[in-house]
Motif scaffolding. Structure first.
Motif, PDB file in Angstrom:
ATOM      1  N   ASN A   1       0.452 -12.178 -30.928  1.00 10.88           N
ATOM      2  CA  ASN A   1       1.248 -12.456 -32.126  1.00 10.88           C
ATOM      3  C   ASN A   1       2.730 -12.315 -31.872  1.00 10.88           C
ATOM      4  O   ASN A   1       3.538 -13.013 -32.480  1.00 10.88           O
ATOM      5  N   PHE A   2       3.098 -11.392 -31.020  1.00  5.37           N
ATOM      6  CA  PHE A   2       4.510 -11.224 -30.713  1.00  5.37           C
ATOM      7  C   PHE A   2       5.003 -12.261 -29.704  1.00  5.37           C
ATOM      8  O   PHE A   2       6.178 -12.282 -29.364  1.00  5.37           O
ATOM      9  N   GLY A   3       4.099 -13.054 -29.192  1.00  5.25           N
ATOM     10  CA  GLY A   3       4.508 -14.097 -28.248  1.00  5.25           C
ATOM     11  C   GLY A   3       4.791 -13.555 -26.874  1.00  5.25           C
ATOM     12  O   GLY A   3       5.550 -14.158 -26.112  1.00  5.25           O
ATOM     13  N   LEU A   4       4.222 -12.404 -26.546  1.00  5.41           N
ATOM     14  CA  LEU A   4       4.456 -11.874 -25.210  1.00  5.41           C
ATOM     15  C   LEU A   4       3.784 -12.771 -24.189  1.00  5.41           C
ATOM     16  O   LEU A   4       2.869 -13.528 -24.500  1.00  5.41           O
ATOM     17  N   SER A   5       4.238 -12.677 -22.969  1.00  4.52           N
ATOM     18  CA  SER A   5       3.651 -13.496 -21.919  1.00  4.52           C
ATOM     19  C   SER A   5       3.802 -12.784 -20.590  1.00  4.52           C
ATOM     20  O   SER A   5       4.444 -11.733 -20.507  1.00  4.52           O
ATOM     21  N   GLY A   6       3.219 -13.353 -19.590  1.00  2.00           N
ATOM     22  CA  GLY A   6       3.316 -12.754 -18.266  1.00  2.00           C
ATOM     23  C   GLY A   6       2.557 -11.445 -18.172  1.00  2.00           C
ATOM     24  O   GLY A   6       1.648 -11.184 -18.943  1.00  2.00           O
ATOM     25  N   PRO A   7       2.945 -10.577 -17.243  1.00  2.00           N
ATOM     26  CA  PRO A   7       2.232  -9.315 -17.072  1.00  2.00           C
ATOM     27  C   PRO A   7       2.198  -8.491 -18.355  1.00  2.00           C
ATOM     28  O   PRO A   7       1.247  -7.743 -18.594  1.00  2.00           O
ATOM     29  N   THR A   8       3.201  -8.623 -19.186  1.00  2.00           N
ATOM     30  CA  THR A   8       3.229  -7.860 -20.434  1.00  2.00           C
ATOM     31  C   THR A   8       2.062  -8.258 -21.333  1.00  2.00           C
ATOM     32  O   THR A   8       1.493  -7.439 -22.047  1.00  2.00           O
ATOM     33  N   LEU A   9       1.721  -9.523 -21.286  1.00  2.00           N
ATOM     34  CA  LEU A   9       0.596  -9.999 -22.092  1.00  2.00           C
ATOM     35  C   LEU A   9      -0.725  -9.692 -21.392  1.00  2.00           C
ATOM     36  O   LEU A   9      -1.680  -9.211 -22.002  1.00  2.00           O
ATOM     37  N   ARG A  10      -0.753  -9.949 -20.096  1.00  2.00           N
ATOM     38  CA  ARG A  10      -2.012  -9.768 -19.364  1.00  2.00           C
ATOM     39  C   ARG A  10      -2.403  -8.303 -19.296  1.00  2.00           C
ATOM     40  O   ARG A  10      -3.570  -7.983 -19.182  1.00  2.00           O
ATOM     41  N   GLY A  11      -1.427  -7.405 -19.377  1.00  3.10           N
ATOM     42  CA  GLY A  11      -1.737  -5.978 -19.397  1.00  3.10           C
ATOM     43  C   GLY A  11      -2.624  -5.616 -20.578  1.00  3.10           C
ATOM     44  O   GLY A  11      -3.409  -4.673 -20.521  1.00  3.10           O
ATOM     45  N   SER A  12      -2.520  -6.383 -21.660  1.00  4.08           N
ATOM     46  CA  SER A  12      -3.348  -6.113 -22.833  1.00  4.08           C
ATOM     47  C   SER A  12      -4.685  -6.824 -22.758  1.00  4.08           C
ATOM     48  O   SER A  12      -5.402  -6.873 -23.739  1.00  4.08           O
ATOM     49  N   PRO A  20      -4.803 -11.093 -12.166  1.00  2.00           N
ATOM     50  CA  PRO A  20      -5.219  -9.756 -12.586  1.00  2.00           C
ATOM     51  C   PRO A  20      -4.962  -9.534 -14.076  1.00  2.00           C
ATOM     52  O   PRO A  20      -3.921  -9.959 -14.586  1.00  2.00           O
ATOM     53  N   VAL A  21      -5.917  -8.907 -14.721  1.00  2.00           N
ATOM     54  CA  VAL A  21      -5.813  -8.666 -16.169  1.00  2.00           C
ATOM     55  C   VAL A  21      -6.088  -7.198 -16.435  1.00  2.00           C
ATOM     56  O   VAL A  21      -6.992  -6.608 -15.852  1.00  2.00           O
ATOM     57  N   GLY A  22      -5.282  -6.584 -17.297  1.00  2.00           N
ATOM     58  CA  GLY A  22      -5.459  -5.161 -17.604  1.00  2.00           C
ATOM     59  C   GLY A  22      -6.424  -4.952 -18.744  1.00  2.00           C
ATOM     60  O   GLY A  22      -7.029  -5.892 -19.254  1.00  2.00           O
ATOM     61  N   ARG A  48       0.300  -2.662 -16.756  1.00  2.00           N
ATOM     62  CA  ARG A  48       1.261  -3.690 -16.357  1.00  2.00           C
ATOM     63  C   ARG A  48       1.763  -3.424 -14.944  1.00  2.00           C
ATOM     64  O   ARG A  48       1.961  -4.352 -14.150  1.00  2.00           O
ATOM     65  N   TYR A  49       1.942  -2.149 -14.628  1.00  2.00           N
ATOM     66  CA  TYR A  49       2.320  -1.781 -13.263  1.00  2.00           C
ATOM     67  C   TYR A  49       1.244  -2.259 -12.302  1.00  2.00           C
ATOM     68  O   TYR A  49       1.526  -2.894 -11.281  1.00  2.00           O
ATOM     69  N   TRP A  50       0.004  -1.993 -12.667  1.00  2.00           N
ATOM     70  CA  TRP A  50      -1.108  -2.356 -11.797  1.00  2.00           C
ATOM     71  C   TRP A  50      -1.147  -3.867 -11.591  1.00  2.00           C
ATOM     72  O   TRP A  50      -1.321  -4.366 -10.475  1.00  2.00           O
ATOM     73  N   ILE A  51      -0.963  -4.618 -12.677  1.00  4.32           N
ATOM     74  CA  ILE A  51      -0.983  -6.079 -12.583  1.00  4.32           C
ATOM     75  C   ILE A  51       0.101  -6.570 -11.636  1.00  4.32           C
ATOM     76  O   ILE A  51      -0.123  -7.429 -10.781  1.00  4.32           O
ATOM     77  N   ASP A  54       0.831  -1.196   0.000  1.00  3.04           N
ATOM     78  CA  ASP A  54       0.000   0.000   0.000  1.00  3.04           C
ATOM     79  C   ASP A  54       0.871   1.254   0.000  1.00  3.04           C
ATOM     80  O   ASP A  54       0.574   2.233  -0.670  1.00  3.04           O
ATOM     81  N   GLU A  55       1.950   1.177   0.729  1.00  3.87           N
ATOM     82  CA  GLU A  55       2.851   2.335   0.787  1.00  3.87           C
ATOM     83  C   GLU A  55       3.438   2.645  -0.587  1.00  3.87           C
ATOM     84  O   GLU A  55       3.472   3.786  -1.013  1.00  3.87           O
ATOM     85  N   TYR A  56       3.931   1.556  -1.267  1.00  4.71           N
ATOM     86  CA  TYR A  56       4.508   1.793  -2.606  1.00  4.71           C
ATOM     87  C   TYR A  56       3.480   2.482  -3.497  1.00  4.71           C
ATOM     88  O   TYR A  56       3.803   3.383  -4.262  1.00  4.71           O
ATOM     89  N   VAL A  57       2.246   1.999  -3.339  1.00 13.55           N
ATOM     90  CA  VAL A  57       1.199   2.484  -4.226  1.00 13.55           C
ATOM     91  C   VAL A  57       0.936   3.960  -3.990  1.00 13.55           C
ATOM     92  O   VAL A  57       0.704   4.733  -4.928  1.00 13.55           O
ATOM     93  N   VAL A  58       1.020   4.355  -2.719  1.00 10.30           N
ATOM     94  CA  VAL A  58       0.776   5.762  -2.390  1.00 10.30           C
ATOM     95  C   VAL A  58       1.717   6.657  -3.182  1.00 10.30           C
ATOM     96  O   VAL A  58       1.330   7.710  -3.686  1.00 10.30           O
ATOM     97  N   PHE A  59       2.922   6.186  -3.330  1.00 12.00           N
ATOM     98  CA  PHE A  59       3.901   7.031  -4.037  1.00 12.00           C
ATOM     99  C   PHE A  59       3.577   7.186  -5.513  1.00 12.00           C
ATOM    100  O   PHE A  59       3.933   8.165  -6.127  1.00 12.00           O
ATOM    101  N   LEU A  60       2.930   6.215  -6.076  1.00 13.74           N
ATOM    102  CA  LEU A  60       2.838   6.193  -7.528  1.00 13.74           C
ATOM    103  C   LEU A  60       1.429   6.380  -8.068  1.00 13.74           C
ATOM    104  O   LEU A  60       1.221   7.069  -9.051  1.00 13.74           O
TER     105      LEU A  60
END
Lengths: 195, 415, 903
Positions: free
Chosen positions: B236-247, B270-272, B280-283, B207-213
């Motif tokens: 198509n680019f084969g992204l994965s992890g938070p980078t993919l879920r952010g989309s 969590p999915v963006g 992606r930050y949020w995820i 929660d503290e980290y989040v307050v800053f940002l």
């Protein structure tokens, strides 16, 4: 959005409310004890499991544990160990490591050699301060490794126990590799635990 | 006109004023800018050749290989077991994940089932590693963008976990704790209590980290709408992890492959929505909360007693105390360390959901103790493939944000 | 429990049908079931089995289920019978085999950390394969280790009593030095009579030991198998050219192993004729000279009378400058060269090319001149072939073997294994004609002990006996009636009684031997050093050809004339043209067509660019020309004539006479000490190339380690010197030279597969035979036999553990067989002269006398004494006279008459 909420939002934006929120957190930390410590005046407490400099151990009676089986050399993923084994000139028919080198510049401190050792002659210690101006001194030879072993024997024993290599301190006294006698003349008495 | 002046003065050619023709004409070509290989925000040694039109990125070409160590080739030289310490050095920030992914792949090849308790231990440590990874990302990404404070807070908490690793396996970063068929060492009561204490301590810190940002307008301005990629392109680019879920693609191997103790835990993925850096930050922040949840559940469900190593004599090491007294175990010890186990011929691929994305190991075995070929599917490397696509049209200052958004570590990328 | 081999060239076993794992299999009746199973490609674990000997059945691992039997049976000792239904896989068998392993493990010590076999241990493999766990604490046998033997240590704690060592020793090598003994409640392997092991020390027991019970003393505790880098190469000791593995760790040779091991136990029993893959004591234990401290590490140059270490550049520069100066001043004919037959084919080829083209002299020779050329010249003259006509397989499958003048077990141990195999498996009759009661004579069915030097006489006696008994093959002799008539006329001068009186062999024995040789289906002649190094080597080989011809053995499959060579590449040296009379490929040097071909290949315009067709000096002539001052420069590669030839040759004077003596050798030899320049050369372990063994098989030599010090391969030095002399050579590796040889001699590199040569005697028999044959039999009866009490025949010959002078640099072999400096005398003579072991005697020959000790040697015949030729301390060789064969130029100096007096 209601007028009140909108006003609040505008006010927050104007007054950099989020900065104040963050500053609150920061200021709170002014009353915490600092978490940094002043190395080298203060030292970290190193856990028993720590994989520091390697050491060669002796039995309690001062005999070398290592029999020069070369298994550490085989197990080493970075190929930094070199064991030269030979027949012990003072104790005929007994194998020992006449030379033992660990190239610390190559060592990755994975602890596999300790895990491999069938007589628990190797252990890792809590020693991690061995930086030097001369790279050549980082080729640890047998003498140096035994020196470390003598000095940090307690660390080594704790390490072995912590990593399930030994059950307890008592057990470490028992392993003794038994070499056969020569048909020509008796070279050693059979060990107690075998008779 | 003097030469120095020519360099500094900008002239405009106006066809309506013929006298301007006597002046030198303006060169308008794209500027090539080498960013890196020595640049603090490239997380290692990455060089990117940026083509700039003014401050806009027209094209960016990552030049990789500065950190290439031939890890895949090294794998062919040693036994399967010997490669574990090499995996520590792939993504050196999160060694446990690499160990985990590699061991899983070899276990799949050898058809070894891991005991239940070991599965829980592995899951717990993997999630601890995920927290460390996300903390690390959060701190450095904020630092790259210009917010220094978060870095101190995340690294303070990361330190607690690294010390916990030190106590667990003897090293903070190069852990080599996972073993083929289990783990090297069990949790001690001290480790358990420390972990429990951390779980209580940690969520308020997020929660503290989040307050800053979260509300910081600079952060928002630098992350929202930056490095946007659509769900289709991301796949198509084969992204994965938070980078993919952010989309907005709900794809997580922990759910879909259900390995370790994950199927026994309840957690959400969590999915963006927008596919930008902010999502992606949020995820990643949400995943830290989820990890805490998973660890809590695992600690509750974990059997109190049980083996931490599979008992497959042809693959796993014998208990050390038997080696001293029993010939069969000694033979096992010598065979496994000097020659390794005999893998069946064949090839397998096994992907594991690391905090960066899908970390996969592809092993070709022709029998014998050494892999014939080992290929690492490193998420950082795959993500770099989308860098040019995702950075076009953004400002030069965003370049740092964009490769930060993948959570890139060059050790894994260049291997 | 002996099971007969799967096939026998004479008796074909009946074919039977049986079922293995549901598949029908055809096999020979009476064969071991294990062989049948392994013939289908299935590997059933077995620890006591090896295909080279009969199954022993002690390990209990090779269990299979046979339908109709309740319990699993041991497949190795079971015979395959028709209609058998066999299952080799299944959980029950796995468990039964596991039990068998556990039985062995339960009394095995926890020795893996210190055992040399760890990592190369069948017991380990089996325990791991069968996933043995939950074994109780091991019982310790606490048997003391037997370290009394010179080369092998026996740690019987580790023994699993598989008996492989005993079986291989008894059955394959027919030495029978080991036995089982029950001692302290355990069955143990000990040397016969529980004495320190004393045998041929071939080390095959070590190779087949599946655990670490037998260890090699020379590499004990120095290694673990996984640390060693294994290089397959060819042994450079004798002409057998055995394949072996030089195993190195870092930059030293740790041990030498051979294909024979428990690891390659699954072979075809009918194919053991291709060799069991073992090596002998020299190959296995004589490797230590390679990284010896005595190796030359830098070139030496004589400065102010002293040999001083000099950089390569200067030493090579000196060689080139001085050779060029001598050539310019005295002409190319003032330069000569000698090379050892331990060099590779590529180096031998290059040497003759450098001598003939870069320098322009035909004064060159190799160590094949010491004997092998007698054989080559004789068979070229009579049969039109340039080497022995059979291969090892023929020897193994022969029915009668006539072994003349060869102590084959000691000179060529692996060829002798072929003879032993013939005796053991194919029940061959072996006739040994020799002047010593050798090991092979003991095994032979017909040992004919002749007086020294009368081997040739006995051969004449055999021919006479063939003619007398009418054992003549009508078909072979009928084609050449004129030649046969001449032979009959010549042989008329021979009287069997006279032969019997002079050789000491009775007429009945001669007649029996002749009839065995003539009547056998496949008869083989092997002549050794006693013939080819004898004073009439050329004549005696021709007489042996006569014997084969009149009995109809020429050109028949499995019959032929063969020889054995002392140095590995003597055949290669002849084939590469390192002799004044030959060009490469044994083309005659005075053959204009061949001269034109090689001159063109070597960049010359016409045959005139080669040295003159006549006038090339051979070994003895070169030394004579050195003495007379005709030859000013002598280039020696690995040759050491000073230590080899007797003092009567005046070698020292010859060498001191020359202006430039270049010695190129791995060691500083006696000759090297006189040299002006000494160049350090590599041993075979440090270079690439090929050897041609006595069969004509071209075998690879591979580099196992980096050269010691600054030593260089001989071809490298030769290339540099030739280039320095203005004949540019661009070889970058031995492979480049090989490519050139391949172009010039197509088909020579038959790697691994020698072609059997068909003898073509017709040309000789039709032309020239009739005139020559008379002189060959004419010398009969002129020989004096002097039978005084203290008159002895002094023989010099080889020992098993040594080969030439090279092996004396190997500390291991010196340990096994050091130079005692004693004369070997028979027990009878020692008693007769009243000599005890070690007593001093004065030996006097026409050439001088010296005092030395004596020792008993049971192989020496009464009236003979023996001294190993490898040692010059005391210089027994200097008592020898030298006889040079006029046709072949082969010097003979291995036999003389001496008197022995007690001092």
């Amino acid at each position: 959005m209601s007028v009140g909420a909108l006003t609040k939002k505008i006010l927050q934006a104007m007054l950099f409310h989020e900065i104040w929120d963050a500053m609150k957190v920061t200021f709170k930390h002014m009353f915490h004890r600092p978490i940094t410590f002043q190395y080298p005046r203060e030292q970290r407490t190193i856990p028993d499991t720590h994989r520091g400099a390697l050491a060669l151990l002796r039995y309690d009676d001062g005999r070398e544990r290592c029999v020069g089986c070369d298994l550490c050399e085989a197990a080493c993923p970075s190929r930094c160990i070199k064991v030269v084994s030979a027949e012990d000139p003072s104790l005929p028919l007994q194998r020992y490591a006449s030379e033992f080198y660990i190239d610390i510049t190559k060592c990755v401190f994975c602890g596999y050699c300790v895990e491999a050792c069938p007589v628990n002659a190797l252990a890792m210690t809590k020693l991690y301060e061995f930086s030097t101006h001369d790279k050549r001194t980082l080729l640890f030879d047998k003498t140096r490794l035994y020196q470390i072993g003598e000095r940090y024997i307690e660390d080594g024993k704790k390490y072995l126990i912590a990593h399930h290599q030994e059950k307890d301190d008592q057990m470490s006294r028992e392993y003794r590799y038994y070499f056969p006698q020569s048909v020509l003349k008796a070279t050693q008495a059979p060990p107690k635990h075998l008779s | 006109m003097k030469l120095e002046d020519q360099r500094t003065t900008v002239y405009k050619v106006d066809p309506e004023h013929p006298e301007s023709a006597t002046l030198p004409t303006l060169r308008t070509e794209e500027l090539l800018l080498n960013m890196g290989p020595q640049h603090p925000s490239t997380h290692g040694v990455l060089k990117v050749v940026l083509e700039l039109e003014g401050e806009r990125l027209v094209k960016s070409t990552p030049v990789m290989g500065f950190l290439h160590r031939g890890v895949e080739k090294l794998a062919e030289d040693g036994t399967y077991h010997q490669f574990i310490p090499h995996t520590d050095r792939l993504d050196y920030v999160c060694a446990m994940y690499n160990n985990f992914a590699y061991c899983r792949a070899v276990e799949k090849l050898m058809n070894v089932t891991v005991p239940e308790r070991a599965e829980y231990l592995r899951t717990i440590v993997a999630e601890v590693q995920r927290i460390i990874g996300h903390q690390f990302w959060l701190g450095t990404q904020a630092l790259d963008i210009g917010a220094m404070t978060v870095f101190f807070y995340t690294f303070r908490d990361r330190e607690i976990l690294l010390d916990w690793f030190d106590e667990l396996c003897g090293a903070r970063l190069t852990t080599s704790w996972y073993r083929i068929g289990g783990v090297e060492r069990d949790f001690t009561p001290s480790l358990l209590s420390k972990l429990r204490a951390f779980l209580d301590y940690f969520p308020p810190k997020i929660d503290e980290y989040v307050v800053f940002l979260e509300k910081n307008r600079i952060w928002l301005a630098r992350t929202k709408g930056v490095a946007v990629i659509s769900a289709e392109d991301a796949v198509n680019f084969g992204l994965s992890g938070p980078t993919l879920r952010g989309s907005g693609v709900d794809y997580d191997l922990r759910k879909y492959e259900a390995y370790g103790a994950y199927p026994k835990c309840e957690f959400s993925v969590p999915v963006g929505k927008n596919g930008d850096t902010y999502d992606r930050y949020w995820i990643r922040v949400q995943e830290m909360y989820e990890s805490v949840k998973i660890i809590r559940q695992c600690l509750e469900q974990m059997p109190a007693e049980g083996s931490i190593m599979a008992d497959v004599p042809s693959v796993t090491l014998p208990p050390k105390e038997r080696v001293f007294t029993n010939l069969d175990s000694m033979i096992q010890q010598f065979k496994l360390f000097s020659q390794g186990f005999d893998a069946p011929p064949g090839e397998i691929y096994c992907g594991t959901e690391a905090h960066k994305g899908e970390l996969g190991f592809y092993i070709v075995s022709t029998g014998g103790g050494k892999p014939y070929r080992l290929k690492i599917r490193a998420p950082s490397f795959i993500h770099m493939g989308a860098f040019d696509f995702m950075s076009r049209g953004y400002m030069i200052a965003d370049a740092v944000t964009i490769f930060g958004t993948y959570d890139i570590v060059m050790g894994e990328c260049d291997r | 429990m002996a099971l007969k081999p799967a096939t026998n060239p004479d008796v074909e076993a009946a074919a039977i049908e049986l079922t293995i794992d549901g598949r029908p299999v055809t096999a020979k009746d009476g064969v071991s079931l294990y062989d049948v199973v392994s013939g289908t490609g299935k590997i059933v674990p077995a620890m006591c089995y090896h295909y080279t000997f009969d199954p022993f059945g002690s390990c209990g691992m090779c269990l299979v289920m046979v339908e109709g039997k309740k319990a699993p049976v041991r497949s190795c000792t079971a015979k395959a019978t028709a209609g058998m239904v066999v299952r080799t896989e299944g959980d029950d068998l796995f468990q039964a085999r596991k039990k068998a392993v556990e039985k062995h493990l339960s009394v095995h010590p926890l020795d893996c950390p210190v055992c040399d076999a760890d990592g190369h241990c069948e017991l380990q493999d089996m325990a791991f394969l069968h996933q043995v766990t939950n074994l109780a604490n091991a019982k310790q046998k606490l048997i003391p280790e037997d370290t009394r033997s010179l080369v092998l240590d026996f740690n019987m704690n580790r023994c699993i009593a598989c008996g492989e060592c005993i079986n291989v020793c008894k059955d394959v090598l027919m030495i029978d030095a080991l036995q089982f003994v029950k001692k302290g409640g355990f069955t143990q392997v000990v040397a016969k009579g529980d004495q320190p092991l004393s045998c041929e020390f071939c080390g095959d027991c070590l190779a087949v030991c599946p655990v670490g019970a037998i260890t090699n003393k020379f590499s004990k505790y120095l290694y673990k198998p996984w640390q060693l880098q294994k290089t397959t190469t060819t042994c450079n000791y004798c002409g057998d050219g055995c394949q072996m593995y030089v195993e190195t760790k870092d930059r030293e040779v740790v041990r030498v192993t051979a294909p024979l091991s428990w690891k390659n136990k699954w072979g075809d029993r009918s194919e053991t004729a291709k060799g069991h893959g073992g090596i002998c004591v020299r190959g296995r234990f004589g490797f230590e000279y390679i990284d010896s401290q005595a190796r030359l590490k830098q070139p030496l140059l004589r400065r102010d009378g002293q040999l001083t270490e000099t950089p390569w550049l200067e030493a090579a520069g000196q060689v080139v400058d001085r050779l060029a100066a001598i050539k310019a001043k005295h002409g190319p004919q003032s330069i000569a060269g000698l090379i050892t037959a331990r060099c590779t084919n590529e180096e031998l080829y290059l040497f003759q090319k450098v001598m003939r083209v870069a320098i322009g002299t035909n004064h060159l020779d190799s160590s094949a001149r010491y004997g092998h050329l007698s054989f080559v010249h004789a068979v070229r003259r009579a049969l039109g072939v340039g080497r022995m006509t059979n291969d090892w397989e023929d020897i193994t499958k022969a029915k009668a073997i006539l072994l003349v003048g060869s102590n084959i077990t000691e000179t060529n141990p692996l060829t002798s294994v072929r003879v032993k195999e013939a005796i053991r498996v194919y029940k061959a009759q072996v006739i040994v004609v020799d002047s010593a009661n050798t090991n092979i004579a003991g095994l032979a069915s017909h040992p004919l002990m002749v007086r020294p030097g009368t081997e040739g006489l006995l051969v004449q006696g055999l021919i006479k006996s063939v003619l007398q008994q009418d054992l003549v093959d009508e078909e072979a002799t009928g084609r050449h009636p004129k030649a046969f008539g001449a032979l009959k006329k010549a042989a008329a001068a021979v009287s069997l009684n006279q032969v019997a009186a002079q050789t000491g062999v009775s007429v009945e024995q001669i007649n029996e031997a002749a009839s065995i040789f003539a009547e056998a289906l496949r008869s083989i002649v092997i002549c050794g050093e006693g013939v080819v190094r004898g004073a009439h080597g050329y004549r005696d080989v021709l007489n042996l050809v006569d014997l084969a011809w009149v009995t109809g053995k020429l050109g028949k499959p499995g019959c032929g004339i063969n020889t054995v060579t002392e140095e590995v590449n003597e055949q290669g040296a002849v084939d590469m043209g390192v002799a004044p009379e030959f060009l490469p490929g044994q083309a005659r040097f005075d053959d204009e067509a061949a001269r034109a071909r090689f001159a063109k290949a070597w960049g010359g315009e016409s045959p005139a660019s080669l040295p003159a067709a006549q006038g090339g000096a051979r070994l003895i002539e070169i030394l004579a020309k050195c003495r007379s001052g005709e030859i000013k420069a002598l280039y020696l590669i690995g040759e050491n004539p000073l230590a080899t030839l007797p003092a009567s040759m005046n070698v020292k004077a010859a060498l001191e006479q020359v202006e430039l003596l270049i010695c190129q050798d791995p060691f500083l030899t006696e000759t090297g000490r006189l040299a002006h320049v000494v160049l350090p050369a590599c041993t075979y372990a440090e270079k690439e190339g090929t050897f041609t063994n006595l069969e004509g098989r071209v075998l690879r030599v591979r580099q196992a380690m980096d050269p010691i010090g600054e030593s260089l391969p001989d071809w490298h030095i030769l290339t540099a010197i030739a280039s320095g002399l203005g004949y540019q050579m661009d070889y970058e590796s031995a492979q480049d030279i090989q490519n050139e040889i391949m172009k010039l001699l197509p088909g020579y590199y038959n790697l691994g597969q020698p072609r059997k040569l068909a003898p073509k005697p017709d040309a000789y028999l039709a032309d020239g035979y009739a005139t020559e044959v008379k002189s060959r039999y004419a010398s009969l009866g002129t020989r004096q036999s002097s039978m005084k009490a203290n008159r002895f025949s002094l023989l010099m010959g080889q020992l098993l553990s040594h080969s030439g002078k090279l092996s004396t640099h190997a500390p291991g072999l010196i340990k096994i067989s050091s130079n005692a400096g004693r004369l070997h005398v028979s027990q009878a003579d020692m008693d007769r002269l009243g000599l005890g072991e070690g007593a001093r005697v004065r030996v006097t020959s026409a050439r001088g006398s010296l005092v030395l000790g004596v020792q008993m040697d049971r192989t020496v015949m009464p009236g003979c004494c023996f001294f190993p030729e490898h040692f010059n301390e005391p210089p027994v060789k200097d008592l020898m006279p030298v006889e040079v064969d006029a046709v072949t130029g082969v010097p003979s100096f291995k036999l003389t008459q001496v008197t022995i007096e007690k001092v």
